[in-house]
Scaffold this motif. Structure first.
Motif, PDB file in Angstrom:
ATOM      1  N   ASP A 127      49.596  29.157  21.123  1.00 19.93           N
ATOM      2  CA  ASP A 127      48.591  28.595  22.020  1.00 19.93           C
ATOM      3  C   ASP A 127      48.559  29.282  23.375  1.00 19.93           C
ATOM      4  OD1 ASP A 127      47.922  26.797  20.068  1.00 19.93           O
ATOM      5  OD2 ASP A 127      49.034  25.111  20.933  1.00 19.93           O
ATOM      6  N   THR A 128      49.184  30.458  23.501  1.00 22.75           N
ATOM      7  CA  THR A 128      49.118  31.172  24.780  1.00 22.75           C
ATOM      8  C   THR A 128      47.691  31.639  25.029  1.00 22.75           C
ATOM      9  OG1 THR A 128      49.592  33.324  23.804  1.00 22.75           O
ATOM     10  CG2 THR A 128      51.491  31.970  24.473  1.00 22.75           C
ATOM     11  N   PRO A 129      47.308  31.776  26.287  1.00 18.11           N
ATOM     12  CA  PRO A 129      45.937  32.223  26.582  1.00 18.11           C
ATOM     13  C   PRO A 129      45.590  33.549  25.914  1.00 18.11           C
ATOM     14  CG  PRO A 129      46.978  31.400  28.568  1.00 18.11           C
ATOM     15  CD  PRO A 129      48.042  31.439  27.520  1.00 18.11           C
ATOM     16  N   GLU A 130      46.581  34.468  25.826  1.00 19.89           N
ATOM     17  CA  GLU A 130      46.307  35.765  25.237  1.00 19.89           C
ATOM     18  C   GLU A 130      45.999  35.639  23.741  1.00 19.89           C
ATOM     19  OE1 GLU A 130      48.953  35.009  27.036  1.00 19.89           O
ATOM     20  OE2 GLU A 130      48.524  36.097  28.906  1.00 19.89           O
ATOM     21  N   VAL A 131      46.813  34.871  23.037  1.00 14.23           N
ATOM     22  CA  VAL A 131      46.615  34.715  21.595  1.00 14.23           C
ATOM     23  C   VAL A 131      45.293  34.014  21.317  1.00 14.23           C
ATOM     24  CG1 VAL A 131      47.478  33.562  19.517  1.00 14.23           C
ATOM     25  CG2 VAL A 131      49.063  34.773  21.033  1.00 14.23           C
ATOM     26  N   VAL A 147      41.045  27.745  17.920  1.00 13.52           N
ATOM     27  CA  VAL A 147      40.944  27.946  19.368  1.00 13.52           C
ATOM     28  C   VAL A 147      40.727  26.612  20.078  1.00 13.52           C
ATOM     29  CG1 VAL A 147      39.591  29.010  21.208  1.00 13.52           C
ATOM     30  CG2 VAL A 147      40.116  30.310  19.141  1.00 13.52           C
ATOM     31  N   VAL A 148      39.820  25.804  19.543  1.00 13.66           N
ATOM     32  CA  VAL A 148      39.550  24.489  20.141  1.00 13.66           C
ATOM     33  C   VAL A 148      40.823  23.649  20.153  1.00 13.66           C
ATOM     34  CG1 VAL A 148      38.326  22.301  19.821  1.00 13.66           C
ATOM     35  CG2 VAL A 148      37.094  24.461  19.554  1.00 13.66           C
ATOM     36  N   GLU A 149      41.520  23.606  19.024  1.00 16.02           N
ATOM     37  CA  GLU A 149      42.741  22.800  18.940  1.00 16.02           C
ATOM     38  C   GLU A 149      43.810  23.304  19.910  1.00 16.02           C
ATOM     39  OE1 GLU A 149      43.632  23.201  14.839  1.00 16.02           O
ATOM     40  OE2 GLU A 149      41.939  21.949  14.185  1.00 16.02           O
ATOM     41  N   GLY A 150      43.940  24.651  19.981  1.00 15.07           N
ATOM     42  CA  GLY A 150      44.943  25.213  20.880  1.00 15.07           C
ATOM     43  C   GLY A 150      44.645  24.936  22.336  1.00 15.07           C
ATOM     44  N   ARG A 151      43.406  25.081  22.722  1.00 13.68           N
ATOM     45  CA  ARG A 151      43.056  24.834  24.126  1.00 13.68           C
ATOM     46  C   ARG A 151      43.124  23.345  24.460  1.00 13.68           C
ATOM     47  NH1 ARG A 151      38.440  29.572  24.630  1.00 13.68           N
ATOM     48  NH2 ARG A 151      39.958  31.188  25.192  1.00 13.68           N
ATOM     49  N   HIS A 156      42.414  36.407  21.897  1.00 10.36           N
ATOM     50  CA  HIS A 156      42.242  37.350  20.786  1.00 10.36           C
ATOM     51  C   HIS A 156      41.639  36.650  19.567  1.00 10.36           C
ATOM     52  CE1 HIS A 156      43.934  40.879  22.561  1.00 10.36           C
ATOM     53  NE2 HIS A 156      45.128  40.334  22.785  1.00 10.36           N
ATOM     54  N   ARG A 157      42.058  35.421  19.324  1.00 10.58           N
ATOM     55  CA  ARG A 157      41.547  34.683  18.174  1.00 10.58           C
ATOM     56  C   ARG A 157      40.038  34.390  18.363  1.00 10.58           C
ATOM     57  NH1 ARG A 157      44.440  32.200  14.324  1.00 10.58           N
ATOM     58  NH2 ARG A 157      46.338  31.983  15.549  1.00 10.58           N
ATOM     59  N   GLU A 158      39.679  34.044  19.579  1.00  9.08           N
ATOM     60  CA  GLU A 158      38.274  33.760  19.877  1.00  9.08           C
ATOM     61  C   GLU A 158      37.417  35.025  19.709  1.00  9.08           C
ATOM     62  OE1 GLU A 158      36.305  30.912  23.093  1.00  9.08           O
ATOM     63  OE2 GLU A 158      37.204  32.691  24.018  1.00  9.08           O
ATOM     64  N   TRP A 159      37.944  36.151  20.199  1.00 11.94           N
ATOM     65  CA  TRP A 159      37.227  37.418  20.038  1.00 11.94           C
ATOM     66  C   TRP A 159      37.068  37.752  18.559  1.00 11.94           C
ATOM     67  CZ3 TRP A 159      38.881  42.040  17.801  1.00 11.94           C
ATOM     68  CH2 TRP A 159      38.029  43.127  17.978  1.00 11.94           C
ATOM     69  N   ALA A 160      38.117  37.529  17.777  1.00 13.81           N
ATOM     70  CA  ALA A 160      38.045  37.790  16.343  1.00 13.81           C
ATOM     71  C   ALA A 160      36.994  36.894  15.684  1.00 13.81           C
ATOM     72  CB  ALA A 160      39.411  37.568  15.700  1.00 13.81           C
ATOM     73  N   ALA A 161      36.936  35.623  16.114  1.00 15.00           N
ATOM     74  CA  ALA A 161      35.938  34.699  15.571  1.00 15.00           C
ATOM     75  C   ALA A 161      34.527  35.189  15.884  1.00 15.00           C
ATOM     76  CB  ALA A 161      36.161  33.303  16.134  1.00 15.00           C
ATOM     77  N   ASP A 162      34.332  35.723  17.088  1.00 13.35           N
ATOM     78  CA  ASP A 162      33.020  36.265  17.457  1.00 13.35           C
ATOM     79  C   ASP A 162      32.630  37.419  16.527  1.00 13.35           C
ATOM     80  OD1 ASP A 162      32.869  34.477  19.553  1.00 13.35           O
ATOM     81  OD2 ASP A 162      33.511  35.926  21.076  1.00 13.35           O
ATOM     82  N   VAL A 163      33.591  38.311  16.267  1.00  9.72           N
ATOM     83  CA  VAL A 163      33.323  39.460  15.397  1.00  9.72           C
ATOM     84  C   VAL A 163      32.989  38.986  13.982  1.00  9.72           C
ATOM     85  CG1 VAL A 163      34.321  41.519  14.331  1.00  9.72           C
ATOM     86  CG2 VAL A 163      34.724  41.039  16.765  1.00  9.72           C
ATOM     87  N   LEU A 164      33.748  38.024  13.481  1.00  7.12           N
ATOM     88  CA  LEU A 164      33.508  37.507  12.132  1.00  7.12           C
ATOM     89  C   LEU A 164      32.144  36.828  12.048  1.00  7.12           C
ATOM     90  CD1 LEU A 164      37.069  36.045  11.488  1.00  7.12           C
ATOM     91  CD2 LEU A 164      36.017  37.937  10.220  1.00  7.12           C
ATOM     92  N   ALA A 165      31.792  36.072  13.063  1.00  7.62           N
ATOM     93  CA  ALA A 165      30.490  35.403  13.071  1.00  7.62           C
ATOM     94  C   ALA A 165      29.362  36.427  13.083  1.00  7.62           C
ATOM     95  CB  ALA A 165      30.383  34.474  14.280  1.00  7.62           C
ATOM     96  N   GLU A 166      29.522  37.476  13.875  1.00  8.94           N
ATOM     97  CA  GLU A 166      28.507  38.528  13.956  1.00  8.94           C
ATOM     98  C   GLU A 166      28.355  39.225  12.609  1.00  8.94           C
ATOM     99  OE1 GLU A 166      25.541  40.637  15.893  1.00  8.94           O
ATOM    100  OE2 GLU A 166      26.740  38.975  16.686  1.00  8.94           O
ATOM    101  N   ALA A 167      29.433  39.308  11.864  1.00  4.41           N
ATOM    102  CA  ALA A 167      29.403  39.974  10.552  1.00  4.41           C
ATOM    103  C   ALA A 167      28.930  39.049   9.439  1.00  4.41           C
ATOM    104  CB  ALA A 167      30.791  40.507  10.222  1.00  4.41           C
ATOM    105  N   GLY A 168      28.597  37.799   9.788  1.00  2.00           N
ATOM    106  CA  GLY A 168      28.139  36.863   8.775  1.00  2.00           C
ATOM    107  C   GLY A 168      29.253  36.194   7.997  1.00  2.00           C
ATOM    108  N   ARG A 169      30.493  36.344   8.463  1.00  2.92           N
ATOM    109  CA  ARG A 169      31.647  35.716   7.778  1.00  2.92           C
ATOM    110  C   ARG A 169      31.840  34.329   8.416  1.00  2.92           C
ATOM    111  NH1 ARG A 169      34.671  40.381   5.695  1.00  2.92           N
ATOM    112  NH2 ARG A 169      36.396  38.969   5.174  1.00  2.92           N
TER     113      ARG A 169
END
Length: 342
Positions: free
Chosen positions: A25-29, A56-60, A32-45
């Motif tokens: 749940d560190t801000p860095e992790v 991300v929501v649960e961690g924050r 990175h997870r949020e950025w990965a989610a953005d990439v996956l969403a953009e790719a239609g995954r």
């Protein structure tokens, strides 16, 4: 990190497998997870993106608290992802809950709250809950007019969306009044000849036509046609479509001679631009034949009816029946029935 979805999934899997619970749940992790989610969403995954947004929501929520702005922003991203995945019910409920929490934490007039409330209205409309969507749109529009003013871009977007929702539910008269206000705002902002203002004028005229207020619609379309001829020229698609709608207004109000005059122009221009067997050309020719019949010009009407029938057999799917397309090409094919009469 990589932007390749498959590699991202493997990296996230390895991250979850090898990282101590307290470090996830560190801000860095989470970043990175949020950025990965953005990439996956953009790719239609979408399913994989949603899973990451939830983490991300649960961690924050654990580290920052459920009411922290970053947590609320993460919930908004999750709600968007649910919508993109076609999970409309879940998207509606997430937007509804988020709108309540943003109102409680940041106030009903905050920029973020107004955006989410507007998105909630859009989701409700998309899910078929039109009456509730209209209620939310009206509430958001009132608040945007009070907070930002009637001419702010987001206010204009909300007004347009509300008008479209009203039209979809058969309330064209109410939609017309919102389009009338939109015309006034856009004229102030960008002038009477801007594409946005002309589109709003077209929407207003279209609603009047659908409502059966033909004389008012004729007045709007005649003015709009004159301006489109001046600004765009006679061959521009928007000009031709506007003339087509004006012809339909004339025909429905019993002015068959005026309808024939304008329809001949539309037919000639569509034959040149689209070809004689294009569905829209055949639609126009069919209307012309009907109005010629109203004038007693039966021989010429028969010629056009025959050309429509012959063209329809050669066009896949046959000629497009004359009719209004509320969500798209509003001006071009006019509305409703296939005769020119009122």
């Amino acid at each position: 990190m990589t932007e390749r979805p498959d590699e991202l999934i493997q990296i996230l899997h390895d991250l979850d497998e090898g990282m101590p619970e307290e470090d996830r749940d560190t801000p860095e992790v989470l970043g990175h997870r949020e950025w990965a989610a953005d990439v996956l969403a953009e790719a239609g995954r979408h399913d994989e993106a949603i899973a990451q947004y939830r983490l991300v929501v649960e961690g924050r929520a654990r580290t920052l608290g459920p009411d922290d702005p970053d947590t609320l922003l993460s919930r908004a991203q999750l709600a968007y992802a649910l919508n993109d995945a076609g999970e409309l019910h879940a998207a509606v409920e997430e937007h509804r809950a988020l709108a309540r929490d943003l109102t409680r934490v940041m106030g009903g007039d905050s920029h973020e709250t107004l955006i989410i409330r507007g998105n909630l209205a859009h989701m409700l409309d998309k899910a078929g809950h039109h009456d509730e969507a209209i209620d939310v749109y009206e509430s958001v529009l009132a608040d945007q007019c009070r907070v930002d003013g009637p001419d702010e871009p987001r206010t204009l977007d909300t007004r347009d969306a509300l008008a479209a929702c009203l039209f979809e539910t058969g309330r064209a008269g109410e939609a017309a009044e919102y389009h009338r206000a939109d015309v006034a705002s856009r004229t102030r902002l960008s002038g009477a000849d801007s594409p946005e203002t002309m589109l709003s004028r077209d929407n207003l005229a279209f609603c009047l036509l659908d409502e059966g207020r033909y004389e008012e619609a004729i007045t709007e379309y005649e003015s709009l046609l004159a301006d489109r001829l001046r600004v765009l020229g006679p061959e521009a698609t928007d000009t031709v479509d506007c003339r087509d709608s004006l012809a339909l207004c004339y025909g429905r109000s019993g002015r068959a001679a005026d309808a024939v005059r304008e329809c001949r122009e539309v037919l000639a221009q569509r034959c040149r631009a689209l070809g004689p067997e294009h569905p829209r050309t055949l639609t126009t020719r069919g209307r012309l034949a009907s109005w010629l019949g109203d004038l007693g010009e039966y021989e010429e009407a028969a010629v056009h009816h025959r050309l429509v029938a012959e063209g329809g057999t050669r066009v896949p799917g046959g000629p497009t029946p004359p009719g209004v397309s509320p969500g798209g090409d509003r001006g071009g094919d006019g509305g409703g029935d296939d005769d020119g009469g009122a």
